[in-house]
Design an enzyme around this catalytic site. Structure first.
Site, short mmCIF file in Angstrom:
data_model
loop_
_atom_site.label_atom_id
_atom_site.label_comp_id
_atom_site.label_asym_id
_atom_site.label_seq_id
_atom_site.Cartn_x
_atom_site.Cartn_y
_atom_site.Cartn_z
N TYR A 1 0.88 -1.18 0.00
CA TYR A 1 0.00 0.00 0.00
C TYR A 1 0.91 1.22 0.00
O TYR A 1 1.83 1.31 0.82
CB TYR A 1 -0.86 0.04 1.27
N LYS B 1 -12.17 -5.12 3.22
CA LYS B 1 -13.22 -5.60 4.11
C LYS B 1 -14.53 -5.95 3.40
O LYS B 1 -15.38 -6.64 3.97
CB LYS B 1 -13.52 -4.53 5.18
P1 FAS Z 1 -22.38 -8.63 -5.18
O1 FAS Z 1 -22.65 -7.24 -5.69
O2 FAS Z 1 -21.06 -9.25 -5.45
O3 FAS Z 1 -23.47 -9.65 -5.77
C1 FAS Z 1 -24.83 -9.26 -5.84
C2 FAS Z 1 -25.46 -10.05 -6.99
O4 FAS Z 1 -26.85 -9.71 -7.03
C3 FAS Z 1 -24.86 -9.66 -8.34
O5 FAS Z 1 -24.43 -10.81 -9.02
C4 FAS Z 1 -26.00 -8.96 -9.07
O6 FAS Z 1 -26.00 -9.21 -10.46
C5 FAS Z 1 -27.22 -9.55 -8.39
N1 FAS Z 1 -28.40 -8.65 -8.40
C6 FAS Z 1 -28.41 -7.31 -8.25
N2 FAS Z 1 -29.68 -6.86 -8.32
C7 FAS Z 1 -30.48 -7.95 -8.53
C8 FAS Z 1 -31.87 -8.14 -8.71
N3 FAS Z 1 -32.74 -7.09 -8.67
N4 FAS Z 1 -32.33 -9.40 -8.93
C9 FAS Z 1 -31.48 -10.46 -8.94
N5 FAS Z 1 -30.14 -10.35 -8.78
C10 FAS Z 1 -29.65 -9.10 -8.58
N6 FAS Z 1 -14.07 -5.76 -1.75
C11 FAS Z 1 -12.85 -6.03 -1.25
O7 FAS Z 1 -12.75 -6.59 -0.15
N7 FAS Z 1 -11.71 -5.67 -1.96
C12 FAS Z 1 -11.79 -5.06 -3.20
O8 FAS Z 1 -10.79 -4.75 -3.81
C13 FAS Z 1 -13.06 -4.79 -3.76
N8 FAS Z 1 -13.18 -4.20 -5.00
C14 FAS Z 1 -14.43 -3.94 -5.50
C15 FAS Z 1 -14.60 -3.34 -6.77
C16 FAS Z 1 -15.87 -3.06 -7.28
C17 FAS Z 1 -16.03 -2.40 -8.63
C18 FAS Z 1 -17.02 -3.36 -6.51
C19 FAS Z 1 -18.41 -3.01 -7.01
C20 FAS Z 1 -16.86 -3.96 -5.26
C21 FAS Z 1 -15.57 -4.26 -4.76
N9 FAS Z 1 -15.40 -4.88 -3.51
C22 FAS Z 1 -14.17 -5.16 -2.98
C23 FAS Z 1 -16.52 -5.25 -2.72
C24 FAS Z 1 -17.05 -6.55 -3.29
O9 FAS Z 1 -16.06 -7.52 -3.25
C25 FAS Z 1 -18.27 -6.89 -2.48
O10 FAS Z 1 -18.02 -6.77 -1.09
C26 FAS Z 1 -18.78 -8.27 -2.78
O11 FAS Z 1 -19.01 -8.36 -4.16
C27 FAS Z 1 -20.05 -8.47 -1.96
O12 FAS Z 1 -20.66 -9.60 -2.42
P2 FAS Z 1 -22.26 -9.67 -2.51
O13 FAS Z 1 -22.83 -9.14 -1.23
O14 FAS Z 1 -22.58 -11.05 -2.96
O15 FAS Z 1 -22.68 -8.59 -3.61
C1 PHB Z 2 -7.16 -6.61 -4.47
O1 PHB Z 2 -6.27 -7.46 -4.61
O2 PHB Z 2 -8.03 -6.41 -5.34
C2 PHB Z 2 -7.19 -5.79 -3.20
C3 PHB Z 2 -6.34 -6.11 -2.17
C4 PHB Z 2 -6.37 -5.36 -1.00
C5 PHB Z 2 -7.24 -4.29 -0.90
C6 PHB Z 2 -8.10 -3.97 -1.96
C7 PHB Z 2 -8.07 -4.72 -3.12
O3 PHB Z 2 -7.26 -3.53 0.23
#
Ligand code: FAS
Ligand code: PHB
Length: 393
Positions: A204, A300
């Site tokens: 980081y 997280k």
């Molecule tokens: P999700 O959003 O993964 O899954 C929800 C599902 O519900 C999706 O497949 C969607 O298509 C579906 N859905 C939505 N609306 C619906 C409807 N009306 N009907 C039916 N299905 C529907 N977390 C980290 O810890 N580190 C990271 O680096 C990180 N990077 C991220 C980058 C991005 C761009 C995003 C958006 C999130 C990131 N996150 C990261 C957080 C991410 O990992 C989430 O915490 C994780 O996807 C959470 O999982 P779900 O709760 O299952 O939600």
């Molecule tokens: C990642 O590998 O995508 C990643 C790792 C650590 C973070 C965020 C994203 O804090």
């Protein structure tokens, strides 16, 4: 209208929904997962990369940990680059041996889908216009359109695991739901490249030009991020521009050994802190991003989804197998207690490492003091380490 009967309807075929469906099925509790998109679309997302030990254990409990244990990397620490220094946070030393697993969310989701298929789990892709009905009734039901045909599923409980933009949270009346939000004045531009990682552990970087992060998915697949203004669009950034900027934010010796290559994925994610309360309304339970969002700095997001699922899984088990609904009744309060601690940590780590566009010289000196204190105090490092590896469930 074709009708289905099940115990739990889970909206969302991301990691939250799939993990809960798998855990319940293994205990004989039926569920149907309704996913808006195709499986290919869900698996095309590049998101989290670091799993807390709690998530790792839950994947193993769900019978989905074999490939993760084979291909994931156990990390005992990470580094923070700041003020010309590269300091290591020894997670194992400051937590009595706790570590994190580096294994991409895409692979977690792939493993969960494979496990659901192997058990004959019911996952509906392309579920459109999902609507939640009779949330306060003795039984509830969900309707949706499938290939133009109206469908219905009657159930005891509905789990909203449909992410930040899903329908579930919006099904809770506005006079019941309380939302808390902080939007950060910058985003993360992320690149996935088929190149060897620049370091064996995550780095980081706090730099006057902005935050950067060197992460990985495997020994041949790297994940990098740089802080960008909210006004930037991904098409503004060529691969060459990204690599040049990343190098400028890394210590010289790290930048010199960085292996660049074409991006196989490139996207900008906004940063926000968000919590919706309560996480239960009648027969509806919210889990994962449907209920909360953290800035990814503390890794997280996905891990909070896991603790929600842990609490909900045990609450449903007690309800169905022992006739005890205390776990379900206490779900929202218990989940939110851990959510808010992770929100605090993610907010702290984001402020520690990012350059605020409107930051003053005083802000910069306070940020430097925070880092100097961190690396001069065993207590501060222990606090960081216990939060990063995951607070107890
Ligand atoms: P999700 O959003 O993964 O899954 C929800 C599902 O519900 C999706 O497949 C969607 O298509 C579906 N859905 C939505 N609306 C619906 C409807 N009306 N009907 C039916 N299905 C529907 N977390 C980290 O810890 N580190 C990271 O680096 C990180 N990077 C991220 C980058 C991005 C761009 C995003 C958006 C999130 C990131 N996150 C990261 C957080 C991410 O990992 C989430 O915490 C994780 O996807 C959470 O999982 P779900 O709760 O299952 O939600
Ligand atoms: C990642 O590998 O995508 C990643 C790792 C650590 C973070 C965020 C994203 O804090």
């Amino acid at each position: 209208m074709p009708s289905h009967q099940t115990q739990v309807v889970i909206i969302g075929g991301g990691p939250s929904g799939l993990l809960l469906s798998q855990l319940l099925h293994r205990k004989g509790i039926s569920s149907i997962v309704l996913e808006k998109h195709s499986r290919a679309h869900v698996l095309g997302r590049i998101r989290a990369g670091v799993l807390e030990h709690g998530f790792v254990n839950l994947m193993r409990e769900a019978g989905c940990g074999a490939r993760m244990d084979r291909e994931g990397e156990i990390h005992g620490g990470f580094r923070i680059a700041h003020q010309g220094r590269l300091d290591r946070v020894d997670l194992a030393k400051h937590t009595g041996g706790e570590t994190v697993m580096v294994y991409g969310q895409t692979e977690v989701t792939r493993d969960l889908y494979a496990a659901r298929d192997a058990m004959g789990g019911v996952i509906v892709h392309g579920a459109q216009n999902v609507q939640l009905q009779a949330l306060m009734g003795a039984r509830s039901y969900v309707t949706w359109d499938q290939d133009g045909e109206a469908q219905r599923a009657d159930c005891d409980f509905i789990v909203g695991a449909d992410g930040f933009h899903g329908v579930s949270r919006k099904s809770i009346p506005a006079d019941v739901l309380k939302e808390y939000e902080k939007v950060y004045p910058f985003g993360w531009l992320g690149v996935l490249s088929e190149t060897p990682p620049v370091s064996d552990e995550l780095i980081y970087a706090r730099h006057e030009r902005g935050f950067a992060l060197c992460s990985l998915r495997s020994r041949v697949l790297s994940r990098y991020y740089i802080q960008v203004p909210l006004t930037d669009r991904v098409e503004d950034w060529s691969d060459a521009a990204f690599w040049n900027e990343l190098k400028r934010r890394l210590p010289d010796e790290v930048a010199a050994s960085l292996q660049t290559g074409p991006s196989v994925e490139k996207s900008i994610a906004p940063l926000r802190s968000f919590v919706a309360e309560p996480m239960r309304y009648g027969n509806l339970f919210l889990a994962g991003d449907a209920a909360h969002i953290v800035p990814p700095t503390g890794a997280k997001g996905l891990n909070l989804a896991a603790s929600d699922i842990h609490y909900l899984y045990h609450g449903l088990l007690d309800h169905y197998l022992r006739g005890d609904s205390a776990g379900l009744d206490g779900y929202s309060q218990k989940a939110l207690a851990r959510v808010w601690k992770a929100e605090r940590f993610s907010w702290w780590m984001t402020n520690l490492l990012h350059r605020a566009p409107d930051g003053t010289d005083t802000d910069l000196r306070l940020q430097r003091a925070e880092l100097d204190y961190l690396f001069s105090s065993e207590a501060a490092l222990s606090s960081l380490a216990e939060n990063y590896t995951g607070l107890p469930y």
